[in-house]
Design a protein around this motif. Sequence first.
Motif, PDB file in Angstrom:
ATOM      1  N   ARG A 231      47.648  48.221  30.950  1.00 18.06           N
ATOM      2  CA  ARG A 231      47.385  46.953  31.630  1.00 18.06           C
ATOM      3  C   ARG A 231      47.318  45.821  30.622  1.00 18.06           C
ATOM      4  O   ARG A 231      47.880  44.738  30.836  1.00 18.06           O
ATOM      5  CB  ARG A 231      46.074  47.061  32.422  1.00 18.06           C
TER       6      ARG A 231
ATOM      7  N   ARG B 246      52.958  39.108  29.824  1.00 19.04           N
ATOM      8  CA  ARG B 246      52.997  38.055  30.840  1.00 19.04           C
ATOM      9  C   ARG B 246      52.313  36.790  30.344  1.00 19.04           C
ATOM     10  O   ARG B 246      52.773  35.674  30.622  1.00 19.04           O
ATOM     11  CB  ARG B 246      52.325  38.552  32.124  1.00 19.04           C
TER      12      ARG B 246
ATOM     13  N   GLU C 206      52.122  47.703  40.779  1.00 10.20           N
ATOM     14  CA  GLU C 206      52.082  46.499  41.621  1.00 10.20           C
ATOM     15  C   GLU C 206      50.680  45.898  41.634  1.00 10.20           C
ATOM     16  O   GLU C 206      50.516  44.668  41.584  1.00 10.20           O
ATOM     17  CB  GLU C 206      52.518  46.841  43.046  1.00 10.20           C
ATOM     18  N   THR C 207      49.677  46.748  41.702  1.00  8.23           N
ATOM     19  CA  THR C 207      48.292  46.270  41.675  1.00  8.23           C
ATOM     20  C   THR C 207      47.972  45.609  40.349  1.00  8.23           C
ATOM     21  O   THR C 207      47.328  44.548  40.298  1.00  8.23           O
ATOM     22  CB  THR C 207      47.321  47.438  41.921  1.00  8.23           C
TER      23      THR C 207
ATOM     24  N   GLU D 238      50.102  44.197  38.277  1.00  8.41           N
ATOM     25  CA  GLU D 238      50.836  42.936  38.187  1.00  8.41           C
ATOM     26  C   GLU D 238      50.148  41.835  38.992  1.00  8.41           C
ATOM     27  O   GLU D 238      50.044  40.685  38.527  1.00  8.41           O
ATOM     28  CB  GLU D 238      52.267  43.127  38.674  1.00  8.41           C
ATOM     29  N   ALA D 239      49.684  42.164  40.166  1.00  9.65           N
ATOM     30  CA  ALA D 239      49.007  41.177  41.013  1.00  9.65           C
ATOM     31  C   ALA D 239      47.727  40.698  40.351  1.00  9.65           C
ATOM     32  O   ALA D 239      47.403  39.496  40.384  1.00  9.65           O
ATOM     33  CB  ALA D 239      48.707  41.784  42.384  1.00  9.65           C
ATOM     34  N   ASN D 240      46.993  41.623  39.764  1.00 10.06           N
ATOM     35  CA  ASN D 240      45.758  41.277  39.068  1.00 10.06           C
ATOM     36  C   ASN D 240      46.033  40.371  37.880  1.00 10.06           C
ATOM     37  O   ASN D 240      45.306  39.400  37.621  1.00 10.06           O
ATOM     38  CB  ASN D 240      45.037  42.547  38.618  1.00 10.06           C
TER      39      ASN D 240
ATOM     40  N   GLU E 214      48.613  38.298  37.449  1.00  9.10           N
ATOM     41  CA  GLU E 214      49.017  36.963  37.906  1.00  9.10           C
ATOM     42  C   GLU E 214      47.808  36.158  38.363  1.00  9.10           C
ATOM     43  O   GLU E 214      47.693  34.965  38.064  1.00  9.10           O
ATOM     44  CB  GLU E 214      50.033  37.089  39.044  1.00  9.10           C
ATOM     45  N   SER E 215      46.908  36.796  39.078  1.00  9.61           N
ATOM     46  CA  SER E 215      45.714  36.115  39.563  1.00  9.61           C
ATOM     47  C   SER E 215      44.827  35.667  38.394  1.00  9.61           C
ATOM     48  O   SER E 215      44.347  34.529  38.368  1.00  9.61           O
ATOM     49  CB  SER E 215      44.933  37.048  40.489  1.00  9.61           C
ATOM     50  N   THR E 216      44.640  36.569  37.445  1.00 11.41           N
ATOM     51  CA  THR E 216      43.789  36.269  36.291  1.00 11.41           C
ATOM     52  C   THR E 216      44.371  35.130  35.452  1.00 11.41           C
ATOM     53  O   THR E 216      43.653  34.220  35.030  1.00 11.41           O
ATOM     54  CB  THR E 216      43.618  37.516  35.403  1.00 11.41           C
TER      55      THR E 216
ATOM     56  N   SER F  60      46.507  32.756  36.404  1.00 15.57           N
ATOM     57  CA  SER F  60      46.469  31.496  37.155  1.00 15.57           C
ATOM     58  C   SER F  60      45.081  30.865  37.063  1.00 15.57           C
ATOM     59  O   SER F  60      44.946  29.652  36.855  1.00 15.57           O
ATOM     60  CB  SER F  60      46.842  31.735  38.614  1.00 15.57           C
TER      61      SER F  60
END
Length: 375
Positions: A47, A54, A313-314, A316-318, A320-322, A324
């Motif tokens: 992770r 990213r 996927e989980t 990646e979503a985490n 992007e949220s973090t 942002s």
Amino acid sequence: MSQASLESVVFDRAPCDQLQVLDTDGNVVSPELEPVLEDETLRAMYRDMRFARRFDERAISLQRQGRVGTYASLAGQEGSQIGSTYALADADLLSYQYREHGAVIARGLPWEYLLYWLGHEAGNAALADLEIFPLNISIGAHLPHVVGWSWAAQLKDDDRVGVVHFGDGATSEGDFHEALNFAGVFDTPTIFVCNNNQWAISVPRKAQTASQTIAQKAHAYGFEGVQVDGMDPLACYVVTQAARAKALEPTDGRARPTLIEAVQYRYGAHTTADDPSAYRDEAEVERWRKRDPIDRFESYLRGRDLLDDGQIETIEANIESTLSELIERAEAVTADPRAIFEHVYDTPTQRLERQRKTLEQYRAEHGDERLLEDE
């Protein structure tokens, strides 16, 4: 594997014998070196590597939009940064050059970190709580400082090591040789991590030194150097683990520093102010991409049934949220122009005081909004 056995396997090899645990397809090629780690730890390493890549992409995008200053990319070097840092204790000191964002991420990236790249020195100050020295721009100048810190820790019987990251270009600086010489003479608990990414801006590795490896330079200073596949996070982990043990709990009764040469590649430009197409072939970059640290580690985890598409996927979503939230929070901070005068000198010079008064007078007449427009 016992500590003595681990040190033997890691260090009883020629400096040009590059240590590797995973091949480019993620297969274990050195089972005797594969570290025993919890499943959650392995997933956390993955992770953090994905997060680092990213973060890199977002930071470059922000720079292109004029929202962040000059930025140094880490893409391709996640394996050495994440792998080595995970092998440390939280209390160990970490010092880095300017490209090892992954090491900071592995320590728990504070949202203030982005402030530094936005021009706020507070971004550096926030790292102190994580036992991280401030980011260092001057090449190699931080190495002697870490050796001094390590020596002080040793004199106080403080079981901590000092870990210092730097690039292959730094090995041509006097600070590098002075630091290694002092560490060797005084047996300081220091781990030197050379991130050999093949290029010091536009200067290739072969133009830095005539030595066959950078790792072998340690022998001139009386301690051991080891070359490791820097795009293999497990290899970087186990080498750092062995180096830490050698510094704090030596099997021969004598604590010793270690020089780790992590062989890897910088995919992108030296910084966002650089154009690598002017000095290297894209085909070379593509050859190194086949050794990508994230891809090979993902293959390894999938092969052990520790990772699947849903989990990725989980993750990646985490991420992007973090990211942002981090960017939004950092960009909400307003700069105080007076801060540019702080910490320049212990006692401000007359010239500096005149400049400060000039700024204060301008602000009184025009306000901060006009000042920012003029900038």
